[in-house]
Design a protein around this motif. Structure first.
Motif, PDB file in Angstrom:
ATOM      1  N   TYR A  24       0.891  -1.157   0.000  1.00 59.09           N
ATOM      2  CA  TYR A  24       0.000   0.000   0.000  1.00 59.09           C
ATOM      3  C   TYR A  24       0.930   1.209   0.000  1.00 59.09           C
ATOM      4  O   TYR A  24       1.493   1.536   1.053  1.00 59.09           O
ATOM      5  CB  TYR A  24      -0.872   0.035   1.247  1.00 59.09           C
ATOM      6  N   ARG A  27       4.199   1.168   2.111  1.00 59.62           N
ATOM      7  CA  ARG A  27       4.115   0.126   3.133  1.00 59.62           C
ATOM      8  C   ARG A  27       3.908  -1.255   2.495  1.00 59.62           C
ATOM      9  O   ARG A  27       3.012  -1.428   1.677  1.00 59.62           O
ATOM     10  CB  ARG A  27       2.935   0.431   4.057  1.00 59.62           C
ATOM     11  N   ALA A  29       2.517  -4.614   3.031  1.00 60.42           N
ATOM     12  CA  ALA A  29       1.614  -5.285   3.976  1.00 60.42           C
ATOM     13  C   ALA A  29       1.817  -6.796   3.938  1.00 60.42           C
ATOM     14  O   ALA A  29       1.730  -7.476   4.956  1.00 60.42           O
ATOM     15  CB  ALA A  29       0.169  -4.937   3.654  1.00 60.42           C
ATOM     16  N   PRO A  48      -0.356 -11.231  14.740  1.00 59.72           N
ATOM     17  CA  PRO A  48      -0.767 -10.028  15.454  1.00 59.72           C
ATOM     18  C   PRO A  48      -1.498  -9.042  14.541  1.00 59.72           C
ATOM     19  O   PRO A  48      -1.471  -9.194  13.316  1.00 59.72           O
ATOM     20  CB  PRO A  48       0.559  -9.427  15.952  1.00 59.72           C
ATOM     21  N   ASN A  49      -2.139  -8.041  15.131  1.00 57.24           N
ATOM     22  CA  ASN A  49      -2.817  -6.999  14.341  1.00 57.24           C
ATOM     23  C   ASN A  49      -1.827  -6.406  13.350  1.00 57.24           C
ATOM     24  O   ASN A  49      -0.684  -6.123  13.699  1.00 57.24           O
ATOM     25  CB  ASN A  49      -3.337  -5.863  15.237  1.00 57.24           C
ATOM     26  N   GLY A  50      -2.306  -6.238  12.118  1.00 55.84           N
ATOM     27  CA  GLY A  50      -1.472  -5.594  11.106  1.00 55.84           C
ATOM     28  C   GLY A  50      -0.458  -6.522  10.461  1.00 55.84           C
ATOM     29  O   GLY A  50       0.375  -6.081   9.674  1.00 55.84           O
ATOM     30  N   ALA A  51      -0.544  -7.835  10.744  1.00 54.95           N
ATOM     31  CA  ALA A  51       0.447  -8.782  10.208  1.00 54.95           C
ATOM     32  C   ALA A  51       0.256  -9.032   8.715  1.00 54.95           C
ATOM     33  O   ALA A  51       1.157  -9.557   8.054  1.00 54.95           O
ATOM     34  CB  ALA A  51       0.375 -10.103  10.973  1.00 54.95           C
ATOM     35  N   GLY A  52      -0.924  -8.695   8.185  1.00 52.72           N
ATOM     36  CA  GLY A  52      -1.159  -8.890   6.750  1.00 52.72           C
ATOM     37  C   GLY A  52      -2.144  -9.999   6.430  1.00 52.72           C
ATOM     38  O   GLY A  52      -2.266 -10.409   5.268  1.00 52.72           O
ATOM     39  N   LYS A  53      -2.896 -10.461   7.410  1.00 54.35           N
ATOM     40  CA  LYS A  53      -3.812 -11.590   7.194  1.00 54.35           C
ATOM     41  C   LYS A  53      -4.970 -11.191   6.267  1.00 54.35           C
ATOM     42  O   LYS A  53      -5.248 -11.875   5.285  1.00 54.35           O
ATOM     43  CB  LYS A  53      -4.370 -12.086   8.541  1.00 54.35           C
ATOM     44  N   THR A  54      -5.640 -10.076   6.621  1.00 56.63           N
ATOM     45  CA  THR A  54      -6.800  -9.671   5.817  1.00 56.63           C
ATOM     46  C   THR A  54      -6.370  -9.324   4.400  1.00 56.63           C
ATOM     47  O   THR A  54      -7.040  -9.683   3.424  1.00 56.63           O
ATOM     48  CB  THR A  54      -7.510  -8.465   6.487  1.00 56.63           C
ATOM     49  N   THR A  55      -5.231  -8.663   4.271  1.00 61.45           N
ATOM     50  CA  THR A  55      -4.743  -8.316   2.926  1.00 61.45           C
ATOM     51  C   THR A  55      -4.491  -9.589   2.110  1.00 61.45           C
ATOM     52  O   THR A  55      -4.816  -9.657   0.923  1.00 61.45           O
ATOM     53  CB  THR A  55      -3.457  -7.475   3.044  1.00 61.45           C
ATOM     54  N   ARG A  64      -8.077  -7.517  -4.126  1.00 58.73           N
ATOM     55  CA  ARG A  64      -6.900  -6.646  -4.262  1.00 58.73           C
ATOM     56  C   ARG A  64      -5.951  -7.296  -5.253  1.00 58.73           C
ATOM     57  O   ARG A  64      -5.836  -8.517  -5.287  1.00 58.73           O
ATOM     58  CB  ARG A  64      -6.183  -6.475  -2.922  1.00 58.73           C
ATOM     59  N   GLN A  96     -14.704  -9.546   7.395  1.00 57.31           N
ATOM     60  CA  GLN A  96     -14.979  -8.776   8.605  1.00 57.31           C
ATOM     61  C   GLN A  96     -16.045  -7.709   8.406  1.00 57.31           C
ATOM     62  O   GLN A  96     -16.852  -7.481   9.282  1.00 57.31           O
ATOM     63  CB  GLN A  96     -13.694  -8.130   9.112  1.00 57.31           C
ATOM     64  N   GLU A 168     -12.060 -14.141  10.962  1.00 59.68           N
ATOM     65  CA  GLU A 168     -12.533 -13.987  12.347  1.00 59.68           C
ATOM     66  C   GLU A 168     -14.027 -14.284  12.467  1.00 59.68           C
ATOM     67  O   GLU A 168     -14.811 -13.427  12.896  1.00 59.68           O
ATOM     68  CB  GLU A 168     -12.209 -12.586  12.872  1.00 59.68           C
ATOM     69  N   HIS A 200      -8.040 -14.673  15.956  1.00 55.61           N
ATOM     70  CA  HIS A 200      -7.159 -14.329  17.075  1.00 55.61           C
ATOM     71  C   HIS A 200      -7.439 -15.261  18.248  1.00 55.61           C
ATOM     72  O   HIS A 200      -6.846 -15.110  19.307  1.00 55.61           O
ATOM     73  CB  HIS A 200      -7.405 -12.875  17.515  1.00 55.61           C
TER      74      HIS A 200
HETATM   75  N1  LIG Z   1      -6.345  -0.085   2.467  1.00 56.90           N
HETATM   76  C1  LIG Z   1      -5.181   0.063   3.081  1.00 56.90           C
HETATM   77  N2  LIG Z   1      -4.370   1.111   2.810  1.00 56.90           N
HETATM   78  C2  LIG Z   1      -3.174   1.275   3.411  1.00 56.90           C
HETATM   79  N3  LIG Z   1      -2.667   0.416   4.315  1.00 56.90           N
HETATM   80  C3  LIG Z   1      -3.421  -0.644   4.623  1.00 56.90           C
HETATM   81  C4  LIG Z   1      -4.706  -0.893   4.034  1.00 56.90           C
HETATM   82  N4  LIG Z   1      -5.210  -2.040   4.542  1.00 56.90           N
HETATM   83  C5  LIG Z   1      -4.285  -2.495   5.411  1.00 56.90           C
HETATM   84  N5  LIG Z   1      -3.211  -1.677   5.467  1.00 56.90           N
HETATM   85  C6  LIG Z   1      -1.988  -1.862   6.268  1.00 56.90           C
HETATM   86  O1  LIG Z   1      -1.421  -3.111   5.897  1.00 56.90           O
HETATM   87  C7  LIG Z   1      -0.949  -3.814   7.017  1.00 56.90           C
HETATM   88  C8  LIG Z   1      -1.627  -5.174   7.108  1.00 56.90           C
HETATM   89  O2  LIG Z   1      -3.006  -4.982   7.397  1.00 56.90           O
HETATM   90  P1  LIG Z   1      -4.045  -6.194   7.452  1.00 56.90           P
HETATM   91  O3  LIG Z   1      -5.407  -5.604   7.630  1.00 56.90           O
HETATM   92  O4  LIG Z   1      -3.827  -7.079   6.293  1.00 56.90           O
HETATM   93  O5  LIG Z   1      -3.569  -6.922   8.797  1.00 56.90           O
HETATM   94  P2  LIG Z   1      -4.285  -8.060   9.651  1.00 56.90           P
HETATM   95  O6  LIG Z   1      -3.247  -9.081   9.928  1.00 56.90           O
HETATM   96  O7  LIG Z   1      -5.527  -8.526   8.973  1.00 56.90           O
HETATM   97  O8  LIG Z   1      -4.651  -7.275  10.991  1.00 56.90           O
HETATM   98  P3  LIG Z   1      -5.850  -7.495  12.062  1.00 56.90           P
HETATM   99  O9  LIG Z   1      -5.474  -8.683  12.871  1.00 56.90           O
HETATM  100  O10 LIG Z   1      -5.783  -6.232  12.871  1.00 56.90           O
HETATM  101  O11 LIG Z   1      -7.146  -7.644  11.304  1.00 56.90           O
HETATM  102  C9  LIG Z   1      -1.213  -2.917   8.219  1.00 56.90           C
HETATM  103  O12 LIG Z   1      -0.018  -2.215   8.494  1.00 56.90           O
HETATM  104  C10 LIG Z   1      -2.296  -1.974   7.745  1.00 56.90           C
HETATM  105  O13 LIG Z   1      -2.178  -0.722   8.388  1.00 56.90           O
END
Ligand SMILES: Nc1ncnc2c1ncn2[C@@H]1O[C@H](COP(=O)(O)OP(=O)(O)OP(=O)(O)O)[C@@H](O)[C@H]1O
Length: 316
Positions: A24, A27, A29, A48-55, A64, A96, A168, A200
């Motif tokens: 992104y 960054r 992800a 952990p939060n922000g690890a990149g799972k949802t992406t 995406r 989610q 989740e 989680h």
């Molecule tokens: N649309 C976006 N634009 C910019 N950065 C993004 C976007 N979506 C996610 N990110 C960033 O990408 C990284 C991974 O986010 P992601 O949502 O994939 O994590 P996650 O593992 O699913 O977290 P969580 O457990 O909190 O759901 C994070 O640093 C987040 O801030």
């Protein structure tokens, strides 16, 4: 039974991700993610939060466009491709944000979705199990969070997908609803579906998943059956006591083959070649100092402890 030579779990591949990259702006992800889901298996994606799972899930669903790597869904490369109707109907997802049309009425929506599939589940039976009739006439936008989630699961399952993404799925659900969700997931898996589960809840991962991938910084840092991940970690003595105890004398009293640490304030771990002498050494050290060790445990760590040891305990 051994797995294929690339180390992925055995069985037909429902999803195969290799070297996935998603940025992104500046960054990164997802940074070279590898993961597998077998047909008739559940892979839990933990991190952990922000690890990149949802992406990662969003890239697998074609929501995406990845910047690199390969995503094979049911044997077909989808990274960068627009999913066709066949592909869409073989894949179910519970995300989610729900993604359900906000003005739709639940039961009507499920019937509509069922009609889009060749061999849908029995809508009334599925709706009944998830308690949908109680809010059948309420528009999606007025549903409670838990009701919306239950509807989203019904919507993901109704077409009998061969690959199911659950992001989740039980977060915020009451205990009875959680059990129903687990039951439905097990049934879908029993019918041969592959499931990628993001959670989680490590208890949920241990109960449902036959394969666990721990993700940090956008890549897989450990993978294996839950039992393998736990067995691979060394045995330990764990206890809690007041924070900041001077551990140097304990280190001296124990053999050099064990490590002594306080990974978070007041939480102590003695790991390595733990034998009865080490346990006795820890308790006699506590006794000499008048320290009462709380929650003293000896043995293999839980999946949660393995997770915390691998990904760290500091919030980022
Ligand atoms: N649309 C976006 N634009 C910019 N950065 C993004 C976007 N979506 C996610 N990110 C960033 O990408 C990284 C991974 O986010 P992601 O949502 O994939 O994590 P996650 O593992 O699913 O977290 P969580 O457990 O909190 O759901 C994070 O640093 C987040 O801030």
């Amino acid at each position: 039974m051994g797995g294929p030579p690339d180390g992925s779990p055995s069985g037909g591949a429902a999803l195969r991700v290799r070297g996935l990259v998603k940025r992104y702006g500046p960054r990164t992800a997802v940074d070279g993610m590898d993961l597998d889901v077998t047909a008739g298996g559940v892979t839990a994606l933990l991190g952990p939060n922000g690890a990149g799972k949802t992406t990662t899930v969003e890239c697998c669903l074609g929501l995406r466009r990845p910047d690199g790597g390969s995503v094979r869904v049911l044997g077909r490369e989808v990274a960068g491709a627009v999913p066709d109707a066949d592909h869409r109907s073989a894949v179910g997802a519970m995300l989610q944000d729900g993604g359900l049309p906000t003005s739709a009425r639940p039961l009507r929506l499920l019937r509509h979705l069922a009609r889009l599939h060749a061999a849908p589940r029995d809508v009334d039976a599925l709706a009944e199990r998830l308690g949908v009739p109680a809010f059948a006439g309420t528009s999606v936008r007025r549903l409670s969070g838990g009701q919306r989630q239950r509807l989203a699961l019904a919507a993901a399952l109704v077409g009998r997908p061969r690959l199911l993404f659950l992001d989740e799925p039980t977060a915020g659900l009451d205990p009875a609803a959680r059990l129903v969700v687990w039951e439905l997931v097990r049934e879908a898996v029993g019918e041969g579906a592959g499931v990628l589960l993001t959670t989680h809840d490590l208890d949920e991962a241990e109960r449902l998943a036959d394969h666990v991938v721990i993700v940090d910084g956008g890549r897989a840092i450990a993978a294996g059956a839950p039992g393998e991940l736990v067995a691979g970690a060394s045995a330990s003595v764990r206890f809690t006591a007041s924070p900041g105890l001077d551990l140097a004398p304990l280190r001296q009293a124990l053999s050099e083959e064990v490590a002594v640490a306080e990974p978070s304030p007041g939480s102590y771990v003695v790991s390595g070649a733990v034998d009865p002498q080490v346990v006795a050494g820890v308790t006699s050290w506590c006794a000499q100092r008048g320290v009462m060790p709380q929650a003293l445990s000896v043995g293999r760590p839980s999946l949660e402890e393995v997770f915390l040891d691998l990904t760290g305990r500091r919030l980022r």
